[in-house]
Design a protein around this motif. Structure first.
Motif, PDB file in Angstrom:
ATOM      1  N   UNK A  25       1.029  -1.240  -0.088  1.00 42.32           N
ATOM      2  CA  UNK A  25       0.047   0.018   0.118  1.00 42.32           C
ATOM      3  C   UNK A  25       0.952   1.308   0.140  1.00 42.32           C
ATOM      4  N   UNK A  26       2.101   1.226  -0.550  1.00 44.87           N
ATOM      5  CA  UNK A  26       2.969   2.387  -0.433  1.00 44.87           C
ATOM      6  C   UNK A  26       3.368   2.800   0.908  1.00 44.87           C
ATOM      7  N   UNK A  27       3.353   2.059   1.775  1.00 48.88           N
ATOM      8  CA  UNK A  27       3.287   2.433   3.161  1.00 48.88           C
ATOM      9  C   UNK A  27       3.574   1.485   4.157  1.00 48.88           C
ATOM     10  N   UNK A  28       4.554   1.429   4.957  1.00 46.04           N
ATOM     11  CA  UNK A  28       4.883   0.634   6.399  1.00 46.04           C
ATOM     12  C   UNK A  28       4.646   1.168   7.641  1.00 46.04           C
ATOM     13  N   UNK A  29       3.562   1.085   8.265  1.00 44.83           N
ATOM     14  CA  UNK A  29       3.115   1.685   9.522  1.00 44.83           C
ATOM     15  C   UNK A  29       2.964   3.207   9.032  1.00 44.83           C
ATOM     16  N   UNK A  30       3.886   4.351   9.713  1.00 47.35           N
ATOM     17  CA  UNK A  30       3.513   5.629   9.309  1.00 47.35           C
ATOM     18  C   UNK A  30       4.628   6.134   8.330  1.00 47.35           C
ATOM     19  N   UNK A  31       5.425   5.325   7.675  1.00 47.45           N
ATOM     20  CA  UNK A  31       6.514   5.425   6.918  1.00 47.45           C
ATOM     21  C   UNK A  31       5.922   5.097   5.345  1.00 47.45           C
ATOM     22  N   UNK A  32       5.770   6.277   4.658  1.00 50.13           N
ATOM     23  CA  UNK A  32       5.611   6.222   3.128  1.00 50.13           C
ATOM     24  C   UNK A  32       6.699   5.586   2.558  1.00 50.13           C
ATOM     25  N   UNK A  33       6.425   4.892   1.471  1.00 52.30           N
ATOM     26  CA  UNK A  33       7.491   4.406   0.428  1.00 52.30           C
ATOM     27  C   UNK A  33       7.529   5.223  -0.793  1.00 52.30           C
ATOM     28  N   UNK A  34       8.650   5.632  -1.254  1.00 53.48           N
ATOM     29  CA  UNK A  34       8.951   6.441  -2.371  1.00 53.48           C
ATOM     30  C   UNK A  34       9.927   5.839  -3.163  1.00 53.48           C
ATOM     31  N   UNK A  35       9.803   5.467  -4.696  1.00 53.33           N
ATOM     32  CA  UNK A  35      10.699   5.031  -5.450  1.00 53.33           C
ATOM     33  C   UNK A  35      11.156   6.068  -6.487  1.00 53.33           C
ATOM     34  N   UNK A  36      12.415   6.219  -6.555  1.00 49.50           N
ATOM     35  CA  UNK A  36      13.036   6.987  -7.523  1.00 49.50           C
ATOM     36  C   UNK A  36      13.881   6.238  -8.398  1.00 49.50           C
ATOM     37  N   UNK A  37      14.405   7.005  -9.549  1.00 46.40           N
ATOM     38  CA  UNK A  37      15.152   6.242 -10.262  1.00 46.40           C
ATOM     39  C   UNK A  37      16.348   7.200 -11.051  1.00 46.40           C
ATOM     40  N   UNK A  38      17.387   6.650 -11.670  1.00 48.02           N
ATOM     41  CA  UNK A  38      18.420   7.335 -12.405  1.00 48.02           C
ATOM     42  C   UNK A  38      19.336   6.472 -13.175  1.00 48.02           C
ATOM     43  N   UNK A  39      19.824   7.174 -14.248  1.00 49.80           N
ATOM     44  CA  UNK A  39      20.477   6.450 -15.309  1.00 49.80           C
ATOM     45  C   UNK A  39      21.994   6.397 -14.963  1.00 49.80           C
ATOM     46  N   UNK A  40      22.708   5.239 -14.772  1.00 48.78           N
ATOM     47  CA  UNK A  40      24.078   5.229 -14.588  1.00 48.78           C
ATOM     48  C   UNK A  40      24.996   5.297 -15.717  1.00 48.78           C
ATOM     49  N   UNK A  41      24.282   5.186 -16.902  1.00 44.65           N
ATOM     50  CA  UNK A  41      24.986   5.183 -18.404  1.00 44.65           C
ATOM     51  C   UNK A  41      26.013   4.267 -18.510  1.00 44.65           C
ATOM     52  N   UNK A  42      26.007   3.411 -17.391  1.00 43.20           N
ATOM     53  CA  UNK A  42      27.121   2.114 -17.654  1.00 43.20           C
ATOM     54  C   UNK A  42      28.558   2.707 -17.315  1.00 43.20           C
TER      55      UNK A  42
END
Length: 402
Positions: A60-77
Motif C-alpha cells: 500500500x506504498x506504506x509501512x506503518x507511518x512511513x510512506x514508500x517512495x521509488x526514485x530512479x536514475x541512469x548510470x549510463x554504464x
C-alpha cells in the motif's frame, strides 16, 4: 581527562567505525539505479522501475507511518556516474536502498559506497560473482543470477547434449570475462574443450570478423559472453552468416527474452539461453507478468526486472519486521534471517554471503511454428536446483562466511 582530550578521544574512536545513519526522515526511499538509455535499457531500465513500484504497492506504498517512495536514475554504464549518483542519494536525498545496478563495474563501485555509508543494496542485474565473493559486504544482497550460475547451468547441459567444443565471443569488461572464464571451467570439467576466444568493446555493431573466427575454429558451440544489444547484434549476424546451417549451436550466456522479442523467432530459433525466471513457468509468474505487462505495453518482464520486484518485496518485509530502514546492515541481516517467498522465484533463502538461492533453467528458443501466442518463446531443456546452480558457499572467498 580534559575536555579537549575527551573530544579527541571520541573523534578517534568514531573514526574506527563506518558511519551509520542516525535517525530517520520517516520515509522508506528506494532508488532504482540502472541503464535507461543504452545497451541494457530494454532488459532493465524503466521496466525495473515499474517492478520496484509494484513491490511497494503490495504494501500500500506504506509501512506503518512511513510512506514508500521509488526514485530512479541512469548510470549510463559508467562507474563514476553511478558512484556520484549513489553518494548524492545516500548523503543528500536520504535513499535507504539502491536496487537493480545492471553493469558489474557500477554494482561493485556502489557496493563499496553502501558499505561505507551503511546503506543497503539489492543487485538484480549486475552479474559479477565478486559481489558475493572477495567483495562481499554485510550491506549487499545479490538476487537474480550471477556469471557462475549462468555458466554452470548452460555449460553442463550443453556439453552433455553433444556440444563438446566451444568458441567464446566476449565483451571486453568484467562481466564478459567472468562469463567466459566461468563457463570455460564448466566446459572443461564436463570433458569439453575451448578452441578459441575473442574480445569486443561494449556497444559493438559489427561481429562479422568474430563470427568468422568462430566458424573457422571448428567449434560446435559459439558462446556469446556479453549482454543487451551486443548479444542481439551477434545473434542477428550469426543468422545472416548461416552458422546454424554449418551445424554450429549458439548460446547467449546472458540473453534476455527482450532480445528474442526484438530479433524475432525466425532469427533466434534454436538459440540456447539460461534464466532464473520466465513469465510462462507457472500460474504465479503468469499472473504477475500480466499485471506488469498491462502497465508496460503488453510486454513481458526479463529475469532482471522480475528480480527487482522480488528483491524489493523481500527488502520491505525486512523493513516491516525491523520497523525502520535506516541501518543498512540490520536490514540486510534481517533479509538473510527471513525465508524468501514470492510468486516469481518461489520459496528460497539468502546465504551468509548475500547470495539469493533459487532454481536455474536452460531453455531453447522455439521455432515460429511452435509459438502459440505473443512472447511464447521458450521450451524447457533442463532445470538445476538452487543449491547446485550457484557457487558453493565454501568456495566463494567471502569473509562473511567465516
Amino acid at each position: 581527562m580534559e575536555k579537549k582530550g575527551l573530544l579527541a578521544f571520541f573523534a578517534v574512536y568514531l573514526s574506527l567505525f563506518p558511519i551509520a545513519a542516525f535517525g530517520s526522515d520517516g520515509v522508506i526511499r528506494i532508488g532504482v539505479l540502472n541503464d535507461q538509455s543504452s545497451v541494457f535499457a530494454d532488459s532493465t531500465g524503466a521496466g525495473s522501475v515499474l517492478a520496484a513500484r509494484m513491490a511497494a504497492e503490495e504494501f500500500g506504498n506504506k509501512i506503518g507511518d512511513m510512506p514508500i517512495e521509488v526514485i530512479s536514475a541512469d548510470h549510463q554504464n559508467k562507474p563514476d556516474v553511478g558512484s556520484n549518483i549513489a553518494r548524492r542519494w545516500f548523503d543528500l536525498e536520504k535513499v535507504d536502498v539502491i536496487v537493480d545496478l545492471g553493469n558489474s563495474a557500477v554494482a561493485l563501485a556502489v557496493n563499496e559506497i553502501a558499505r561505507e555509508k551503511n546503506k543497503a543494496i539489492v543487485v538484480s542485474a549486475g552479474g559479477s560473482t565478486a559481489l558475493t565473493g572477495k567483495a562481499c559486504s554485510p550491506n549487499t544482497i545479490h538476487w537474480t543470477y550471477d556469471t557462475w550460475s549462468q555458466s554452470y547451468a548452460i555449460g553442463s547441459a550443453l556439453v552433455k547434449a553433444g556440444y563438446p567444443t566451444w568458441f567464446f565471443i566476449t565483451a571486453d569488461y568484467t562481466f564478459g570475462y567472468n562469463l567466459r572464464d566461468e563457463t570455460t571451467a564448466v566446459v572443461l570439467k564436463q570433458g569439453g574443450k575451448v578452441l578459441g576466444s575473442v574480445r569486443h568493446p561494449i556497444n559493438s555493431s559489427d561481429f562479422s570478423s568474430f563470427l568468422l573466427q568462430a566458424q573457422s575454429s571448428g567449434a560446435k558451440m559459439v558462446a556469446l559472453a556479453n549482454g543487451g544489444a551486443d548479444t542481439a547484434n551477434a545473434i542477428k549476424q550469426a543468422r545472416e552468416f548461416q552458422l546454424h546451417k554449418a551445424g554450429l549451436g549458439i548460446v547467449g550466456l546472458s540473453t534476455m527474452i527482450t532480445d528474442i522479442h526484438a530479433l524475432g523467432l525466425e532469427t533466434t530459433q534454436g538459440l540456447f539461453v539460461t534464466e532464473t525466471f520466465y513469465w510462462d513457468l507457472n500460474d504465479g509468474t503468469r499472473a504477475w507478468s500480466k499485471k506488469w505487462g498491462d502497465r508496460n505495453n503488453q510486454r513481458k518482464p526479463t529475469m532482471m526486472q522480475a528480480g527487482v520486484y522480488a528483491g524489493v518485496l523481500h527488502y520491505l518485509k525486512a523493513v516491516k519486521a525491523l520497523g525502520k530502514p535506516d541501518d543498512g546492515r540490520q536490514v540486510v541481516a534481517k533479509m538473510k534471517e527471513l525465508k524468501t517467498d514470492d510468486p516469481l522465484f518461489g520459496q528460497g533463502y539468502i546465504r551468509p554471503n548475500g547470495r539469493k538461492i533459487h532454481d536455474q533453467y536452460v531453455f531453447r528458443v522455439k521455432s515460429p511454428d511452435k509459438s502459440k501466442s505473443p512472447w511464447d518463446y521458450y521450451e524447457l531443456v533442463s532445470k538445476t536446483s538452487g543449491e547446485e546452480s550457484f557457487l558453493p558457499l565454501k568456495d566463494s572467498g567471502c569473509a562473511l562466511v567465516h
